[in-house]
Design a protein around this motif. Structure first.
Motif, PDB file in Angstrom:
ATOM      1  N   GLY A  32       0.816  -1.195   0.000  1.00  0.00           N
ATOM      2  CA  GLY A  32       0.000   0.000   0.000  1.00  0.00           C
ATOM      3  C   GLY A  32       0.855   1.252   0.000  1.00  0.00           C
ATOM      4  N   GLU A  33       0.208   2.389  -0.293  1.00  0.00           N
ATOM      5  CA  GLU A  33       0.899   3.679  -0.311  1.00  0.00           C
ATOM      6  C   GLU A  33       0.277   4.610   0.714  1.00  0.00           C
ATOM      7  OE1 GLU A  33       1.920   7.440  -3.296  1.00  0.00           O
ATOM      8  OE2 GLU A  33       0.708   5.756  -4.006  1.00  0.00           O
ATOM      9  N   LEU A  34       1.112   5.275   1.495  1.00  0.00           N
ATOM     10  CA  LEU A  34       0.628   6.262   2.457  1.00  0.00           C
ATOM     11  C   LEU A  34       0.292   7.542   1.698  1.00  0.00           C
ATOM     12  CD1 LEU A  34       0.149   6.880   5.469  1.00  0.00           C
ATOM     13  CD2 LEU A  34       2.463   7.811   5.531  1.00  0.00           C
ATOM     14  N   VAL A  35      -0.989   7.928   1.707  1.00  0.00           N
ATOM     15  CA  VAL A  35      -1.425   9.090   0.928  1.00  0.00           C
ATOM     16  C   VAL A  35      -1.763  10.292   1.807  1.00  0.00           C
ATOM     17  CG1 VAL A  35      -2.223   7.706  -1.015  1.00  0.00           C
ATOM     18  CG2 VAL A  35      -3.816   8.237   0.850  1.00  0.00           C
ATOM     19  N   ASP A  36      -1.835  10.088   3.127  1.00  0.00           N
ATOM     20  CA  ASP A  36      -2.070  11.228   4.020  1.00  0.00           C
ATOM     21  C   ASP A  36      -1.550  10.871   5.403  1.00  0.00           C
ATOM     22  OD1 ASP A  36      -2.965  13.837   4.620  1.00  0.00           O
ATOM     23  OD2 ASP A  36      -4.800  13.045   5.510  1.00  0.00           O
ATOM     24  N   THR A  61      -9.365   3.844   0.158  1.00  0.00           N
ATOM     25  CA  THR A  61      -8.358   4.025   1.196  1.00  0.00           C
ATOM     26  C   THR A  61      -8.890   3.545   2.539  1.00  0.00           C
ATOM     27  OG1 THR A  61      -9.081   6.270   1.784  1.00  0.00           O
ATOM     28  CG2 THR A  61      -7.410   6.073   0.033  1.00  0.00           C
ATOM     29  N   PHE A  62      -7.993   3.454   3.516  1.00  0.00           N
ATOM     30  CA  PHE A  62      -8.413   3.203   4.886  1.00  0.00           C
ATOM     31  C   PHE A  62      -7.527   4.003   5.826  1.00  0.00           C
ATOM     32  CE2 PHE A  62      -5.292  -0.087   3.919  1.00  0.00           C
ATOM     33  CZ  PHE A  62      -4.495  -0.144   5.052  1.00  0.00           C
ATOM     34  N   ASP A  63      -8.082   4.326   7.008  1.00  0.00           N
ATOM     35  CA  ASP A  63      -7.386   5.131   8.013  1.00  0.00           C
ATOM     36  C   ASP A  63      -6.984   4.278   9.201  1.00  0.00           C
ATOM     37  OD1 ASP A  63      -7.833   7.310   6.442  1.00  0.00           O
ATOM     38  OD2 ASP A  63      -9.185   8.342   7.827  1.00  0.00           O
ATOM     39  N   LEU A  64      -5.831   4.621   9.773  1.00  0.00           N
ATOM     40  CA  LEU A  64      -5.311   3.984  10.975  1.00  0.00           C
ATOM     41  C   LEU A  64      -4.972   5.065  11.982  1.00  0.00           C
ATOM     42  CD1 LEU A  64      -2.746   1.787   9.053  1.00  0.00           C
ATOM     43  CD2 LEU A  64      -4.893   0.926  10.025  1.00  0.00           C
ATOM     44  N   MET A  65      -5.271   4.825  13.255  1.00  0.00           N
ATOM     45  CA  MET A  65      -4.891   5.753  14.311  1.00  0.00           C
ATOM     46  C   MET A  65      -3.755   5.116  15.106  1.00  0.00           C
ATOM     47  SD  MET A  65      -8.440   7.569  15.517  1.00  0.00           S
ATOM     48  CE  MET A  65      -7.528   8.953  16.191  1.00  0.00           C
ATOM     49  N   GLU A  67      -6.087  -2.386  -5.354  1.00  0.00           N
ATOM     50  CA  GLU A  67      -7.539  -2.478  -5.535  1.00  0.00           C
ATOM     51  C   GLU A  67      -8.082  -3.854  -5.147  1.00  0.00           C
ATOM     52  OE1 GLU A  67     -10.884  -1.785  -9.075  1.00  0.00           O
ATOM     53  OE2 GLU A  67      -8.758  -1.387  -9.432  1.00  0.00           O
ATOM     54  N   ALA A  68      -7.320  -4.899  -5.410  1.00  0.00           N
ATOM     55  CA  ALA A  68      -7.796  -6.254  -5.132  1.00  0.00           C
ATOM     56  C   ALA A  68      -7.987  -6.527  -3.647  1.00  0.00           C
ATOM     57  CB  ALA A  68      -6.819  -7.276  -5.720  1.00  0.00           C
ATOM     58  N   LEU A  69      -7.370  -5.727  -2.777  1.00  0.00           N
ATOM     59  CA  LEU A  69      -7.481  -5.957  -1.340  1.00  0.00           C
ATOM     60  C   LEU A  69      -8.618  -5.191  -0.690  1.00  0.00           C
ATOM     61  CD1 LEU A  69      -3.745  -5.970  -0.134  1.00  0.00           C
ATOM     62  CD2 LEU A  69      -5.154  -7.860  -0.967  1.00  0.00           C
TER      63      LEU A  69
END
Length: 201
Positions: free
Chosen positions: A109-113, A157-161, A129-131
């Motif tokens: 994955g790529e960190l986009v923010d 995308t998904f967010d992690l804290m 995309e497949a994931l």
């Protein structure tokens, strides 16, 4: 098997070899507890120890990585001096502190923010995309070998804290926008998705 609970933040001290690449890693492990042939997860990728020795108060050990693993994970971009999340294999009877992790990377994955919310770091990752179908809000995911809970999930995308402790003891706190990370989706999500393909309509 692993749990996604990092047990050391190692450092790559030497890289050698063409084709099959050899990495030597320094870590705060007792060398007497590392067996040749043991499995250790490196940023989420399970690798086999082929050599070892003492290093100060810790140890160094070597692993060999195939061209396919270099191509399909972030390991192909590692450089000497880089930090790497390490986890020893789970022993029967030990506490399962994270979630069941195989050490088989599903994609990069790529960190986009990246932003701060109080003392927490919020990371937004764009997976392959497949994931996407395996990633759900409040579900588990492994990012560079760290077991984490998905805070939010969109189509792309998904967010992690990231709590301060995790930021300090893993490599996640140093990630910057544009960085690439190894991802392993939750086993239960994978099997649920597979079963749904055979559900009667």
């Amino acid at each position: 098997m692993f749990t996604g609970i990092v047990t050391a933040k190692g450092r790559i001290r030497q890289i050698s070899g063409e084709g099959v690449r050899r990495f030597e890693i320094e870590a705060a492990y007792d060398p007497d507890t590392i067996a040749l042939g043991a499995s250790i997860a490196h940023a989420g990728a399970c690798l086999t120890v082929v050599d070892k020795g003492p290093k100060g108060e810790g140890a160094w050990f070597a692993v060999e990585v195939s061209p396919e693993t270099l191509r399909l994970t972030t390991l192909g971009s590692w450089r000497e001096g880089d930090a790497v999340n390490l986890e020893r294999a789970l022993a029967i009877g030990e506490e399962l502190g994270g979630h069941l992790v195989t050490g088989h990377v599903d994609g990069v994955g790529e960190l986009v923010d990246r932003r701060l919310e109080g003392d927490w770091i919020v990371l937004t990752v764009r997976p392959p995309e497949a994931l996407n179908k395996f990633i759900a809000k409040k579900g588990s995911i492994t990012v560079d070998g760290v077991s984490l809970t998905v805070n939010e999930a969109s189509r792309d995308t998904f967010d992690l804290m990231i709590i301060p402790h995790t930021a300090d003891v893993t490599t996640l706190g140093a990630l910057q926008i544009g960085a690439h990370v190894n991802l392993e989706v939750d086993l239960m999500a994978r099997y649920a998705a597979r079963l749904s393909e055979f559900s009667p309509t």
